[in-house]
Write a protein that holds these residues in place. Structure first.
Motif, PDB file in Angstrom:
ATOM      1  N   LEU A  78       0.847  -1.202   0.000  1.00 31.52           N
ATOM      2  CA  LEU A  78       0.000   0.000   0.000  1.00 31.52           C
ATOM      3  C   LEU A  78       0.877   1.245   0.000  1.00 31.52           C
ATOM      4  N   GLY A 101       1.244   4.270  -2.604  1.00 25.29           N
ATOM      5  CA  GLY A 101       0.877   5.622  -2.185  1.00 25.29           C
ATOM      6  C   GLY A 101      -0.507   5.723  -1.588  1.00 25.29           C
ATOM      7  N   ILE A 102      -0.931   4.678  -0.898  1.00 25.93           N
ATOM      8  CA  ILE A 102      -2.275   4.695  -0.333  1.00 25.93           C
ATOM      9  C   ILE A 102      -2.198   4.890   1.170  1.00 25.93           C
ATOM     10  N   VAL A 116       0.178  11.331 -11.123  1.00 20.98           N
ATOM     11  CA  VAL A 116      -0.901  10.704 -10.334  1.00 20.98           C
ATOM     12  C   VAL A 116      -1.568   9.588 -11.118  1.00 20.98           C
ATOM     13  N   LEU A 117      -1.688   9.768 -12.427  1.00 15.85           N
ATOM     14  CA  LEU A 117      -2.286   8.683 -13.200  1.00 15.85           C
ATOM     15  C   LEU A 117      -1.383   7.452 -13.139  1.00 15.85           C
ATOM     16  N   SER A 145       0.535   6.741 -10.723  1.00 16.97           N
ATOM     17  CA  SER A 145       0.421   6.207  -9.379  1.00 16.97           C
ATOM     18  C   SER A 145      -0.826   5.327  -9.254  1.00 16.97           C
ATOM     19  N   ALA A 146      -1.889   5.715  -9.958  1.00 20.88           N
ATOM     20  CA  ALA A 146      -3.096   4.886  -9.934  1.00 20.88           C
ATOM     21  C   ALA A 146      -2.855   3.572 -10.672  1.00 20.88           C
ATOM     22  N   ALA A 200      -1.089   0.994  -8.588  1.00 19.85           N
ATOM     23  CA  ALA A 200      -1.883   0.287  -7.577  1.00 19.85           C
ATOM     24  C   ALA A 200      -2.273  -1.091  -8.075  1.00 19.85           C
ATOM     25  N   TYR A 201      -2.429  -1.228  -9.395  1.00 16.85           N
ATOM     26  CA  TYR A 201      -2.872  -2.514  -9.928  1.00 16.85           C
ATOM     27  C   TYR A 201      -1.857  -3.619  -9.625  1.00 16.85           C
ATOM     28  N   LEU A 244      -1.479  -4.368  -5.924  1.00 15.30           N
ATOM     29  CA  LEU A 244      -2.609  -5.142  -5.411  1.00 15.30           C
ATOM     30  C   LEU A 244      -2.556  -6.588  -5.882  1.00 15.30           C
TER      31      LEU A 244
END
Lengths: 540, 490
Positions: free
Chosen positions: B379, B383-384, B413-414, B416-417, B420-421, B424
């Motif tokens: 996480l 960056g969560i 930021v994109l 960074s999103a 997350a994939y 996870l």
């Protein structure tokens, strides 16, 4: 700013569920009953400690209440700043109640990895409450993102067939929206520093900013992406049906009842008052999306064969109504929008619980598998009827109050928009009644349905609070609406300034409604006068 | 003693002297003491701790010593602390790994300390020569460390690759430096800065910026100079990978900031453009390539490439806030990255290498604490909140917004999103997959437990209460010469 409780009430409300989660860490994972009792106990306790918000809230003051302020990251000006007004206090009560109901509803539904399940639910609870109480934008964002992780696990571990896909879709959609929103937050933060020389994430300060239009517009888009995904608004809604369908019952209930409200809460708390000019400029666009969402959501709901998916799409339609009322940008519309948020939590939360009840008995959500359930489960059918009626806005139930206020609010702005919104209500009645007819009426032609047991005591207990609230808000909404006054005034003070382009065509369009208290109506009149009433607003 | 030197100069490099002394003692002990593993570990840790104390003795100073070769300032101290902390954690997690792999500890710890010594000079060098020697000291140690698994062909391949590409990149860097020397007649950063101020930008200077930028780009593994990273990360012994991805990267960023911010402020426009482009392609390529990896170490290699991309945002911003946010990010990155590699190291057991994603299956069920720690690290890397990675990213992006670098930060930021994939995905294997876990149970020894504990604590505490790190980074960044304060938002 004041704290009429004289002790950290909000912190207590926020961290009670987390305390439960921490306690659960130390319980043996095989003693499932102990785990269930502890989780339910802490959820119940969480609801009890939140009740003072209802009784102790001072409706006369426009100030933030139960405020606590402590240093957090002084070198960037972030604070632990929490406080509520009428609006957020209602949403917190909704969150603590629905959290309790969701946890109670899971008693027999969840049999694997019980300990982790309740830990995630309780952590999620803390995240939701934290987001509603934060008056520091960074703190808000922290809680806002914290909610993602437990929800991801709830869908991913305890969900149905397509759960991994749905969980990651939920996570990524929300994450993309929120990281862009973070940029907006930072832009406001630095602008605030530029004009005041103070580094602060305090949103009550942000509420007094007058940013240049260009900056407002970009920040509005950034916030919009974050909040619209959460609401969800068309065309950002595609994660919702998947997440709802695959989530376990409690997850769906929380998602529908509380998590979606994060988006609408964000609009009312942040977008509208911090970015009033951009908000006014965005009205036609947002309203168009709302109307598409309302009609499209309803039509797609009608075509569903999966019971839960149908309710999920009805959410898209209903949340479109909520957004529409808000973007009427008048007191009645915003009040209606807030009331409808509560109502949607009650009715859609209830509907997901109802699907959960039959799913636990039959392990299918296909509408065609059911039929004639009113004969084998009469009590269930009765509750389902109330919830259906609440959802479609039958007078004397809660949904009606919200919808009528929203329609009033939007009608004075633009009659065509109101007409579209009304279409949504008609379609809503169509798909819900058709669902009711297909599942409850007729003969029991599926032998598997012949011996379904009716509601047990625990299931009754999950529905009773919802039934009481549905009838209470339907018959006597005044206590709910009264406590929204100061919140709505705060937003109106900002949004409704001199150069109103929006409802210029409706000067003094008297929205004389007996259910809206007098304070709101003063703002409803000639919009030019509104800025003459600064004493009431959020300025401090 | 030669003219211009004084005993005071030795006083100021006391930490480095302590470290060198400890390293030499280790070599001596490794050939004299039997049953040596515990002793060597102890000596290494004591050396690092003593050096840390010596570094902190100079806290608050802002001096230029050794005839302008070295800076004893907050910026140098910050990076020295980072280098020593990452060395300490690496050593702690190496102890059980060396045992499993049957490797000799003496030379290994010696090389780790030598690399650390190089990093410390990279942090405090004020002269191209000092910086280059620091870099070379670090790089040479790493060439050997990467190939430390002698019978393993992957490790050998990695070492050769790293050596060849490293030597090549050092050549490029040196070429750039020689151009700077040719244009200004000095190797001192202050001298270069003074010589260039007010001068017209010439093609030679632009070429020098590009060459020095490319040379440093190799070291921080920025795209398109990143090709070595996945192979080297995968082939090297896991703790070495950890040290390489944290210590080496942080020190290279220190050197990069020294050269460009202190030495070449006159060419800021040129190098900001260069790093803007590098930042965008680095984070994008790193994240997209990481999406499809099935080997955990390879995935982390691409992820660390992406993180170098985020860090370059701070260089592009170039203000005091930009540098401070980089320091915050590097501090946070140290804990989360070493934590992840600590777990990958622990996954190596007698019967399994444990660096494939599928090896993580059922990790949570088998070792809940390790599973939870890995969740926190993932996480954080993504960056969560409420993890440290969020605070780091938030402030890095904030600095970029403050400087008006809106497009850069939107791309970031994109990215960074997207990241997350794949983080996870690791979580899915650990927490959600119901298959039976592979290999024998994971045993966390005391040293590994300390390393993981520190990493986890850092990741969680800095996520909730990062004030101390923010303050430290801010004061450290402000001591960098030639730094400008913040630019107001337009």
């Amino acid at each position: 700013m004041s704290n009429n409780a004289n002790f950290p009430l909000l912190t207590l409300i926020m961290f009670t569920p987390l305390a439960g989660a921490v306690l659960l860490l130390f319980v043996n994972k095989n003693s499932t009953n102990a785990i269930r009792w502890i989780a339910n106990g802490f959820a119940g306790l969480g609801f009890l400690v939140s009740l003072p918000l209802w009784f102790w809230l001072d409706m006369a003051t426009p100030d933030w209440q139960f405020v606590e302020r402590h240093e957090w990251i002084p070198s960037i000006g972030a604070e632990y700043l929490v406080g509520v007004d009428g609006f957020s206090s209602l949403l917190i009560l909704l969150a603590t109640l629905m959290g309790l109901i969701a946890i109670l509803s899971s008693w027999t539904a969840i049999t694997t990895r019980v300990k982790e399940y309740y830990i995630f639910l309780l952590v999620l609870q803390t995240g939701m409450i934290g987001a509603f109480v934060s008056l520091d934008f960074l703190l808000f964002f922290l809680f806002w993102e914290v909610m993602l992780v437990p929800m991801y696990f709830l869908i991913g571990i305890w969900g149905s067939a397509n759960r991994l896909y749905s969980a990651i879709k939920f996570f990524l959609f929300t994450l993309v929206g929120s990281v862009v929103m973070l940029l907006g937050i930072l832009a406001v933060y630095f602008y605030h520093h530029e004009v005041t020389g103070i580094y602060s994430f305090d949103i009550t300060r942000f509420h007094q900013l007058n940013m240049p239009f260009d900056l407002q517009w970009w920040v509005f888009l950034a916030f919009f992406l974050g909040f619209a995904v959460k609401v969800p608004m068309f065309p950002f809604h595609t994660w919702l049906p998947d997440a709802h369908t695959d989530a376990p019952t409690a997850g769906s209930v929380i998602l529908a009842a509380v998590l979606l409200k994060m988006g609408t809460y964000g609009f009312i708390r942040f977008s509208l008052p911090i970015l009033p000019e951009a908000t006014r400029a965005a009205v036609p666009w947002v309203v168009t999306l709302c109307i598409i969402g309302i009609v499209y959501g309803a039509l797609v709901a009608m075509a569903q064969r999966d019971w839960k998916r149908l309710v999920a799409y009805s959410s898209v339609s209903h949340m479109g109504m909520v957004m529409l009322g808000m973007f009427a940008l008048n007191a009645v519309g915003i009040t209606g929008s807030i009331v409808q948020q509560i109502n949607h939590g009650i009715s859609t939360g209830g509907l997901f619980l109802l699907v959960g009840v039959v799913y636990e008995r039959r392990h299918t959500r296909e509408i065609s598998e059911y039929g004639g359930l009113s004969k084998v489960m009469p009590a269930y059918a009765a509750i389902f009827l109330v919830m259906t009626m609440s959802s479609i806005g039958l007078p004397a139930l809660n949904g009606f109050i919200g919808e009528i206020l929203i329609l009033q609010g939007i009608f004075v702005v633009n009659k065509i928009w109101a007409a579209f919104a009304a279409t949504g209500i008609v379609l809503g009645a169509a798909y819900m009644l058709w669902l009711y007819q297909r599942t409850m009426f007729g003969t029991v032609d599926n032998p598997k349905n012949e011996n379904l047991p009716d509601l047990n005591l625990r299931e009754w207990a999950t529905f009773i609070p919802l039934l009481i609230l549905a009838v209470w808000i339907g018959l006597y909404p005044k206590p709910f609406i009264d406590r929204l006054d100061s919140s709505v005034v705060r937003v109106m003070m900002r949004v409704n300034s001199a150069d109103v382009s929006l409802n210029a065509g409706a000067p003094g369009a008297g929205v004389q409604s007996p259910v809206v208290s007098s304070d709101l109506l003063t703002l409803d009149g000639d919009t030019g006068d509104v800025i003459e009433l600064p004493v009431r607003g959020g300025a401090r | 003693m030669p003219a211009g030197f004084s005993t005071l100069d030795f006083y100021f490099i006391l930490p480095e002297l302590v470290l060198t002394g400890g390293a030499l003692l280790l070599l001596l002990l490794s050939v004299t003491v039997p049953k040596q593993d515990g002793v060597l570990l102890g000596v290494t840790l004591v050396t690092i701790a003593t050096t840390l104390v010596a570094v902190s003795a100079f806290a608050g100073l802002d001096e230029t010593v050794s005839r302008g070769l070295l800076a004893i300032d907050g910026f140098a101290a910050f990076f020295k602390v980072l280098a020593l902390l990452s060395a300490a954690l690496t050593v702690l997690m190496s102890a059980p790994y060396l045992r499993v792999e049957g490797l000799k500890a003496g030379e290994y710890y010696f090389l780790i300390l030598c690399a650390t010594l190089g990093m410390m000079f990279m942090a405090s060098g004020l002269d191209l020569i000092t910086l280059f020697i620091g870099l070379e000291t670090m790089a040479l140690s790493f060439y050997v460390l990467v190939g430390y698994l002698k019978p393993n062909p992957r490790s050998n391949e990695a070492a050769v690759k790293y050596f060849l590409l490293g030597a090549f990149s050092l050549g490029i860097l040196l070429y750039g430096m020689s151009l700077l020397y040719g244009a200004t007649g000095t190797t001192s950063l202050a001298g270069i800065s003074a010589a260039l101020s007010g001068q017209e930008t010439s093609a030679v200077l632009v070429l020098a910026v590009i060459l020095v930028g490319a040379g440093m780009g190799f070291k921080i593994a920025a795209v398109p100079f990143h090709m070595w990273a996945p192979d080297v990360y995968e082939g090297a012994p896991t703790p070495v990978t950890a040290f390489l991805s944290v210590g080496s990267k942080a020190a290279s960023f220190a050197m990069l900031l020294r050269i460009f911010v202190e030495g070449l402020p006159a060419l800021a426009e040129e190098w900001k453009t260069l790093f803007w482009g590098l930042a965008v392609v680095t984070m994008t390529v790193g994240n997209i390539a990481a999406l499809t990896q099935s080997n955990l170490k390879r995935m982390l290699a691409y992820s660390s490439i992406a993180h170098a991309g985020y860090l370059l945002i701070g260089v592009v911003v170039g203000t005091e806030r930009g540098v401070a946010s980089m320091l915050v990010y590097l501090g946070v990155y140290l804990f989360m990255q070493l934590g992840v590699f600590g777990i990958v190291t622990a996954m190596r057991r007698g019967d399994i290498i444990g660096d494939e994603l599928k090896d993580l299956t059922g990790l949570f069920k088998r070792s809940p604490v390790v599973g939870f720690a890995m969740l926190c690290f993932m996480l954080s890397l993504g960056g969560i909140p409420p993890t440290a990675g969020f605070m780091g990213k938030m402030w890095l992006f904030g600095a970029a917004i403050d400087a008006g670098e809106i497009w850069l930060v939107v791309i970031a930021v994109l990215n960074s999103a997207v990241s997350a994939y794949y983080y996870l995905r690791v979580v899915v294997f650990m927490w959600i997959n119901e298959d039976e876990p592979a290999g024998s149970p994971i045993a966390i020894g005391p040293t590994m437990a300390v390393a993981l504990g520190v990493a986890l604590l850092g990741t969680v505490v800095l996520g909730v209460y990062p004030q101390a790190l923010f303050e430290y980074a801010q004061s450290a960044a402000s001591t960098l010469d030639g730094i400008t304060s913040s630019i107001a938002l337009r």
